[in-house]
Write a protein that holds these residues in place. Sequence first.
Motif, mmCIF file in Angstrom:
data_model
loop_
_atom_site.group_PDB
_atom_site.id
_atom_site.type_symbol
_atom_site.label_atom_id
_atom_site.label_comp_id
_atom_site.label_asym_id
_atom_site.label_seq_id
_atom_site.Cartn_x
_atom_site.Cartn_y
_atom_site.Cartn_z
ATOM 1 N N LYS A 124 37.387 27.293 25.871
ATOM 2 C CA LYS A 124 36.091 27.761 26.373
ATOM 3 C C LYS A 124 35.148 28.105 25.226
ATOM 4 C CE LYS A 124 37.916 29.347 30.772
ATOM 5 N NZ LYS A 124 38.270 30.512 31.603
ATOM 6 N N THR A 125 35.683 28.684 24.154
ATOM 7 C CA THR A 125 34.858 28.993 22.987
ATOM 8 C C THR A 125 34.314 27.710 22.385
ATOM 9 O OG1 THR A 125 36.125 30.988 22.506
ATOM 10 C CG2 THR A 125 34.840 30.052 20.689
ATOM 11 N N TYR A 126 35.182 26.753 22.176
ATOM 12 C CA TYR A 126 34.786 25.469 21.596
ATOM 13 C C TYR A 126 33.746 24.774 22.477
ATOM 14 C CZ TYR A 126 35.276 20.985 19.225
ATOM 15 O OH TYR A 126 35.036 19.833 18.529
ATOM 16 N N ALA A 127 33.981 24.768 23.787
ATOM 17 C CA ALA A 127 33.050 24.115 24.711
ATOM 18 C C ALA A 127 31.701 24.833 24.739
ATOM 19 C CB ALA A 127 33.647 24.048 26.117
ATOM 20 N N ALA A 128 31.712 26.157 24.691
ATOM 21 C CA ALA A 128 30.450 26.917 24.705
ATOM 22 C C ALA A 128 29.613 26.589 23.470
ATOM 23 C CB ALA A 128 30.727 28.415 24.775
ATOM 24 N N LEU A 129 30.279 26.360 22.348
ATOM 25 C CA LEU A 129 29.554 26.032 21.111
ATOM 26 C C LEU A 129 28.916 24.648 21.166
ATOM 27 C CD1 LEU A 129 32.152 27.454 18.568
ATOM 28 C CD2 LEU A 129 29.933 28.454 19.174
ATOM 29 N N GLU A 130 29.419 23.769 22.015
ATOM 30 C CA GLU A 130 28.889 22.407 22.146
ATOM 31 C C GLU A 130 27.966 22.234 23.340
ATOM 32 O OE1 GLU A 130 29.291 19.811 20.110
ATOM 33 O OE2 GLU A 130 30.755 20.696 18.751
ATOM 34 N N ALA A 131 27.891 23.240 24.217
ATOM 35 C CA ALA A 131 27.129 23.108 25.462
ATOM 36 C C ALA A 131 25.623 23.062 25.195
ATOM 37 C CB ALA A 131 27.460 24.250 26.410
ATOM 38 N N THR A 132 24.960 22.120 25.845
ATOM 39 C CA THR A 132 23.499 22.035 25.759
ATOM 40 C C THR A 132 22.851 22.646 26.993
ATOM 41 O OG1 THR A 132 23.576 19.794 26.676
ATOM 42 C CG2 THR A 132 23.499 20.001 24.274
ATOM 43 N N ASN A 133 23.541 22.627 28.125
ATOM 44 C CA ASN A 133 23.010 23.250 29.342
ATOM 45 C C ASN A 133 23.159 24.764 29.188
ATOM 46 O OD1 ASN A 133 23.451 24.556 32.080
ATOM 47 N ND2 ASN A 133 22.598 22.571 32.668
ATOM 48 N N PRO A 134 22.058 25.511 29.257
ATOM 49 C CA PRO A 134 22.135 26.951 28.996
ATOM 50 C C PRO A 134 22.981 27.720 30.018
ATOM 51 C CG PRO A 134 19.943 26.344 29.768
ATOM 52 C CD PRO A 134 20.697 25.075 29.553
ATOM 53 N N VAL A 135 23.021 27.268 31.254
ATOM 54 C CA VAL A 135 23.809 27.962 32.274
ATOM 55 C C VAL A 135 25.299 27.743 32.011
ATOM 56 C CG1 VAL A 135 24.315 28.139 34.738
ATOM 57 C CG2 VAL A 135 21.957 27.785 33.974
ATOM 58 N N VAL A 136 25.670 26.505 31.756
ATOM 59 C CA VAL A 136 27.079 26.197 31.472
ATOM 60 C C VAL A 136 27.530 26.935 30.215
ATOM 61 C CG1 VAL A 136 28.698 24.353 30.847
ATOM 62 C CG2 VAL A 136 27.023 23.979 32.671
ATOM 63 N N ARG A 137 26.681 26.947 29.187
ATOM 64 C CA ARG A 137 27.018 27.651 27.955
ATOM 65 C C ARG A 137 27.268 29.136 28.231
ATOM 66 N NH1 ARG A 137 25.368 31.260 25.093
ATOM 67 N NH2 ARG A 137 23.395 31.427 26.184
#
Length: 190
Positions: A124-137
Amino acid sequence: MTSPQFNHGAHEVLDVHEVLSCSVGALNKYTMLRSKVQDPELLDILNRQYAFMVQEYNTTVDCFKSGKDPAFPTKSYMMKQDNEFIYGLEAKQPTKPIQTETEINDEIISGFMLGAHKSGAALKTYAALEATNPVVRRVLADSVPNCIEMAYEISIYQNKHRYYQVPQLSEADMQMMQQCYAPATQTIPQ
């Protein structure tokens, strides 16, 4: 302008897919192991964590599919027990892989649970760092502390039963390590 539903970068899509696959795997493990739990305290932890993880999974799926705020926002997981650890090591039988399914016990089950939360926190940490959608991040970032809290709850349970032992440095060594750093100054070098 991209619609919120498709407001995701390629890295984000692949990383969130990995997060959701890990979540499904963790929920499946909890389901498979539930009937093998012997200790009522561990069963209570498993059931509370499972219910929380299902809601968090659904929240992530919701915002990932829609790109918008989920119907149910991320909540904070609250464990029930205190945070007392037993320090020190006790002699015990060496750990080795089991040979049959009948050897699955509360120590092994709690180990699976801890591993699921450690994996979830990292993904989840790794994915949050790559997320472009602000809600998903935000949903991913907000769920990392929940993985940490659930892992902490399991580690306390394991420690209480001596499945997870915590070695400790001598007081002198600990004090020496704590004194290795000093506060930084606020002055910005010119």
